[in-house]
Write an enzyme that holds these catalytic residues in place. Structure first.
Site, PDB file in Angstrom:
ATOM      1  N   GLN A   1       0.835  -1.138   0.017  1.00 31.09           N
ATOM      2  CA  GLN A   1       0.155   0.059  -0.090  1.00 31.09           C
ATOM      3  C   GLN A   1       0.886   1.393   0.018  1.00 31.09           C
ATOM      4  OE1 GLN A   1      -2.239   1.544   3.438  1.00 31.09           O
ATOM      5  NE2 GLN A   1      -4.310   1.095   2.245  1.00 31.09           N
TER       6      GLN A   1
ATOM      7  N   TYR B   1      -5.653  11.292   4.334  1.00 29.34           N
ATOM      8  CA  TYR B   1      -4.370  11.508   3.726  1.00 29.34           C
ATOM      9  C   TYR B   1      -4.361  12.208   2.526  1.00 29.34           C
ATOM     10  CZ  TYR B   1      -3.574   8.171   7.641  1.00 29.34           C
ATOM     11  OH  TYR B   1      -3.592   7.746   8.969  1.00 29.34           O
TER      12      TYR B   1
ATOM     13  N   ARG C   1      -7.845   2.292  -2.721  1.00 26.90           N
ATOM     14  CA  ARG C   1      -8.633   2.434  -1.528  1.00 26.90           C
ATOM     15  C   ARG C   1      -9.348   3.875  -1.376  1.00 26.90           C
ATOM     16  NH1 ARG C   1      -6.868   1.628   4.646  1.00 26.90           N
ATOM     17  NH2 ARG C   1      -8.481   0.185   5.365  1.00 26.90           N
TER      18      ARG C   1
ATOM     19  N   GLY D   1      -9.273  -6.427   9.039  1.00 27.46           N
ATOM     20  CA  GLY D   1      -8.307  -5.670   9.547  1.00 27.46           C
ATOM     21  C   GLY D   1      -8.099  -6.118  11.132  1.00 27.46           C
ATOM     22  N   ARG D   2      -8.535  -5.458  12.050  1.00 32.64           N
ATOM     23  CA  ARG D   2      -8.178  -5.949  13.287  1.00 32.64           C
ATOM     24  C   ARG D   2      -8.523  -7.376  13.741  1.00 32.64           C
ATOM     25  NH1 ARG D   2     -11.373  -0.356  15.930  1.00 32.64           N
ATOM     26  NH2 ARG D   2      -9.856   1.203  15.004  1.00 32.64           N
TER      27      ARG D   2
END
Length: 378
Positions: free
Chosen positions: A108, A189, A236, A326-327
């Site tokens: 990424q 971002y 993404r 993810g987590r």
């Protein structure tokens, strides 16, 4: 790991292979990018990162943690980079280990933009499309928590250099042996702030309209697809997100346009953070995968708050081809096996180990051990 049809009959779509261009994924379970801050001050990937990713290699696809494309892109402590030879070689060791364990991994590509702080840049301000600061919370800097700063608006003639940074990072990713790359244009971002009217108040060709706000992302994708075939490039997006003080009134118009433009490339996938559990701007109804399906015909990847059952439904209904977790992958290195066998998930990893820099809370989560009675009856 071979699975009988009976073992995963309740999740047939989640465990179906997917042809993604010339890359075959053995299942639809994706390890989402997870910042873990284990690269040290030199930002060179370490051997423990090779162990960490290899432990999770049964995922259909791993997307690496966000990796900065240049020193200017830095905004977190001890996150990896991909802009010098040592970083490239460090990532090569990680990729080789994942491949040795039968996995597939994309890198990424990241620039933190205004979410950074001058403490990372020798006193120079972070950059953004416009001089608009993040409101609320604090930046986590090498010198501790500090209030967010008003970033410096990029000059028009600086933007091609940043696009080149993405191009060069994509080239280094190929040298390191990655299977592809993902362009991170989410979560407040740099690229996300160019897309959104809340953070982009420019009057040049990179602002002022839906089309112009997309321009920088389009130039980055053009640059990256000079290095990689489009079928090895993902993007993404976070249309519903409020992380890093994001959320624009015209989000639906903007992200529909972005997805339609990206549809022309033949990308590996469009990674949409469609869930609202990571923070929701509440400016209208959340955009769904089915909304994106109206304008994007390639593979869609959902993310945020998915369980195995919700993932199966999304894939079975045709809303997505892939679902990123993810987590759950933090404390369940064997998440794929747990889903396949109906085994319970481990307790969630405490937040204090997410970015704690060491091996503890990183490579020391054990796989599930079924008891002998379960094995005998399976």
């Amino acid at each position: 790991m071979a699975q009988s049809n009976e073992t995963h009959s309740s999740l047939p779509h989640l465990f179906s292979p997917l042809e993604m261009g010339d890359l075959t994924l053995p299942n639809r379970i994706v390890m989402a990018p997870l910042t873990r801050a284990r690269s040290g001050e030199d930002r060179v990937p370490k051997d423990m990162m090779a162990s960490y990713y290899s432990q999770r290699a049964l995922a259909g696809l791993i997307i690496s943690e966000a990796t900065v494309v240049s020193p200017q892109g830095i905004g977190w402590s001890q996150t990896p980079g991909i802009y010098n030879d040592a970083m490239t070689e460090g990532w090569r060791r990680v990729v080789d280990s994942v491949h040795d364990h039968g996995g597939r991994i994309f890198l990424q590509l990241w620039h933190t933009g205004r979410a950074s702080h001058s403490a990372f840049h020798g006193g120079e301000l972070p950059v953004a499309p416009s001089a608009i600061a993040i409101e609320g919370d604090h930046s986590h800097t090498p010198e501790g928590k500090k209030p967010y700063e008003t970033p410096r608006a990029l000059d028009t003639d600086e933007i091609p250099g940043i696009v080149d940074d993405y191009r060069n990072a994509a080239r280094r990713a190929k040298e390191a042996g990655f299977d592809g790359v993902e362009v991170h244009s989410a979560n407040g971002y740099l690229l996300d702030t160019f897309l959104q009217s809340k953070t982009n108040h420019r009057s040049d060709q990179y602002g002022g309209s839906t089309e112009n706000r997309y321009r920088m992302l389009g130039e980055v994708v053009d640059a990256v697809t000079e290095i990689w075939p489009a079928s090895r490039v993902g993007v993404r997006l976070a249309p519903n997100g409020s992380f890093n003080d994001m959320g624009s009134p015209d989000y639906r118009e903007q992200f529909t346009y972005v997805a339609a433009q990206l549809n022309t490339y033949g990308l590996a996938y469009l990674h949409v953070m469609d869930g609202t559990g990571f923070g929701f701007h509440e400016l209208g109804p959340a955009m769904t995968l089915s909304d994106f399906r109206q304008v994007f015909s390639g593979p869609l990847m959902g993310n945020v708050d998915y369980t195995a059952e919700k993932a199966e439904t999304a894939i079975a209904d045709g809303d997505a081809e892939l679902i990123a977790f993810g987590r759950p992958f933090i404390s369940n290195p064997d998440l794929v096996q747990r889903f396949a066998n109906g085994w319970p998930l481990a307790d969630a990893a405490p937040m204090d180990v997410w970015y704690s820099h060491g091996k503890a809370g990183y490579t020391d989560f054990p796989p599930y051990q079924p008891d002998s009675a379960t094995v005998a009856s399976s």
